[in-house]
Write an enzyme that holds these catalytic residues in place. Structure first.
Site, short mmCIF file in Angstrom:
data_model
loop_
_atom_site.label_atom_id
_atom_site.label_comp_id
_atom_site.label_asym_id
_atom_site.label_seq_id
_atom_site.Cartn_x
_atom_site.Cartn_y
_atom_site.Cartn_z
N ASN A 19 0.82 -1.22 0.00
CA ASN A 19 0.00 0.00 0.00
C ASN A 19 0.85 1.26 0.00
O ASN A 19 0.54 2.24 -0.70
CB ASN A 19 -0.93 0.00 1.22
CG ASN A 19 -2.12 -0.93 1.05
OD1 ASN A 19 -2.57 -1.17 -0.07
ND2 ASN A 19 -2.63 -1.46 2.15
N GLU A 49 -5.39 -7.67 5.41
CA GLU A 49 -4.82 -8.65 4.48
C GLU A 49 -4.88 -10.06 5.05
O GLU A 49 -4.14 -10.95 4.62
CB GLU A 49 -3.37 -8.28 4.17
CG GLU A 49 -2.39 -8.42 5.34
CD GLU A 49 -2.34 -7.19 6.23
OE1 GLU A 49 -1.34 -7.03 6.96
OE2 GLU A 49 -3.29 -6.38 6.18
N ASP A 90 -6.02 -2.85 -3.11
CA ASP A 90 -7.37 -3.42 -3.14
C ASP A 90 -7.52 -4.39 -4.30
O ASP A 90 -8.14 -5.46 -4.16
CB ASP A 90 -8.40 -2.30 -3.27
CG ASP A 90 -8.57 -1.52 -1.97
OD1 ASP A 90 -8.08 -1.99 -0.92
OD2 ASP A 90 -9.19 -0.44 -2.00
#
Length: 376
Positions: free
Chosen positions: A252, A291, A261
């Site tokens: 991220n 996650e 995503d």
């Protein structure tokens, strides 16, 4: 507009079905009364046409109801209905003509005249919300009656013609009001149906969100702990996998949350597709948050569960490669543990979590089974 037309046609068809016997009875009564008049033979042809129209109308509206019931096209039947409406107006006009052309001071004459106007009014009121049915009917009725009066040119023809035109004009105004009410009712029915469908969709969506993760479509934490889907297992001993995507925070941070995503969705798809390859329908996967994923395997043998876990690990590693992830990012560390029938799933997840941390400490991107270590 299409839904409104369907509802108005359905309503007209239902009324026609319920009043079919009354229609036959009224026509028979009028024809019976006509036989007490001096010109009884003048009613024979209109009487025959009247019963033919009743038979054809029953066919038309039966077909309309059937076609609307299965969402089939109705245009052909409607075109036929227009023709039947023309015949219907003609039949009533021809029944009225003998009374006006040869007026006699007889109770039956007045009763026939009044009964025909009442029947025409009822039919006009029922079909007014469907102009393609109502307009041919009322015009055919008035035109046939006026044409007959014009051909006769008797001393009362003008008075009868003017009076009948006024009656039809008043009837038309009344029919317009009835049509507006029927159309408003159809609109309300359509709107209520749409609101019902929207409510059903909203409830279905709410139920989906209550059990499903909105991003991946997998079950969520609530489904695991509250709905306890694992209680539907066939085997007395099953297995639980806990999956953590390696260094996902770095994914991220370096590539953005949008790619993160998309990566999670791709991983969830891999998990779902791999589960579908297993026999049986009691296996399931869930996203516990972030996650972290959990998989419930209705497999009693630890070797089978370990083989499946290794297969999932390899496929997730392939997903990371397809997303061009640097080495060590977006692979999967997996912990595996058994789950006995009646045992809280939290206990199994806790053992799987311990195995998961052992997998991370062993360098990540591998599978560790808590059962195997306990057995050793």
């Amino acid at each position: 507009m299409a839904e409104r037309r369907s509802e108005t046609l359905r309503a007209i068809g239902d009324v026609e079905k319920r009043t079919l016997f009354a229609n036959i009875l009224a026509s028979a009564a009028i024809i019976g009364l006509s036989q007490t008049l001096p010109n009884a033979t003048a009613f024979y042809l209109p009487a025959l046409l009247r019963f033919v129209v009743i038979f054809l109308s029953a066919i038309v509206y039966t077909r309309i109801r059937r076609e609307l019931g299965v969402n089939a096209p109705t245009m052909t039947t409607i075109y036929f209905g227009v023709f039947v409406s023309l015949l219907g107006g003609l039949s009533w006009g021809l029944l009225l003509l003998p009374v006006m052309l040869e007026p006699v001071l007889h109770a039956a004459s007045f009763m026939i005249f009044g009964a025909i106007l009442v029947c025409v009014s009822l039919i006009s009121s029922n079909t007014s919300s469907a102009p393609h049915m109502w307009v041919p009917f009322i015009l055919s009725f008035l035109a046939s009656a006026l044409a007959g009066l014009a051909m006769d040119a008797g001393p009362l023809a003008l008075q009868f013609g003017l009076g009948l035109t006024i009656v039809v004009a008043v009837l038309t105004l009344f029919s317009f009001g009835t049509a507006k009410q029927s159309i408003r009712a159809a609109d309300m029915l359509v709107e209520n149906r749409r609101l019902g469908e929207e409510l059903a969709d909203a409830l279905s969506h709410a139920e989906f969100l209550a059990k499903r993760d909105p991003l991946t479509g997998l079950y969520n934490r609530r489904a695991v702990f509250e709905y306890r889907n694992h209680e539907n297992a066939r085997n007395d001993r099953a297995h639980v996998m806990l999956i953590d995507i390696d260094r996902f925070k770095q994914v991220n941070d370096r590539f953005g949350h949008d790619l993160g995503d998309r990566l999670l969705v791709a991983i969830a798809t891999v998990i779902r597709d791999t589960l579908r390859e297993l026999p049986g329908e009691t296996h399931y996967a869930a996203r516990l948050g972030g996650e972290e994923f959990a998989i419930f395997l209705d497999l009693s043998e630890e070797a089978e569960a370990s083989a499946f876990a290794e297969c999932v690990r390899m496929k997730i590693e392939r997903v990371a490669f397809e997303f061009s992830m640097p080495e060590g990012l977006a692979t999967a560390s997996i912990g595996l543990s058994h789950l006995d029938r009646g045992e809280p799933i939290a206990h199994s997840l806790q053992r799987a979590d311990t195995a998961l941390y052992e997998a991370k400490n062993a360098g990540r991107n591998n599978v560790r089974s808590r059962d195997r270590e306990l057995a050793a």
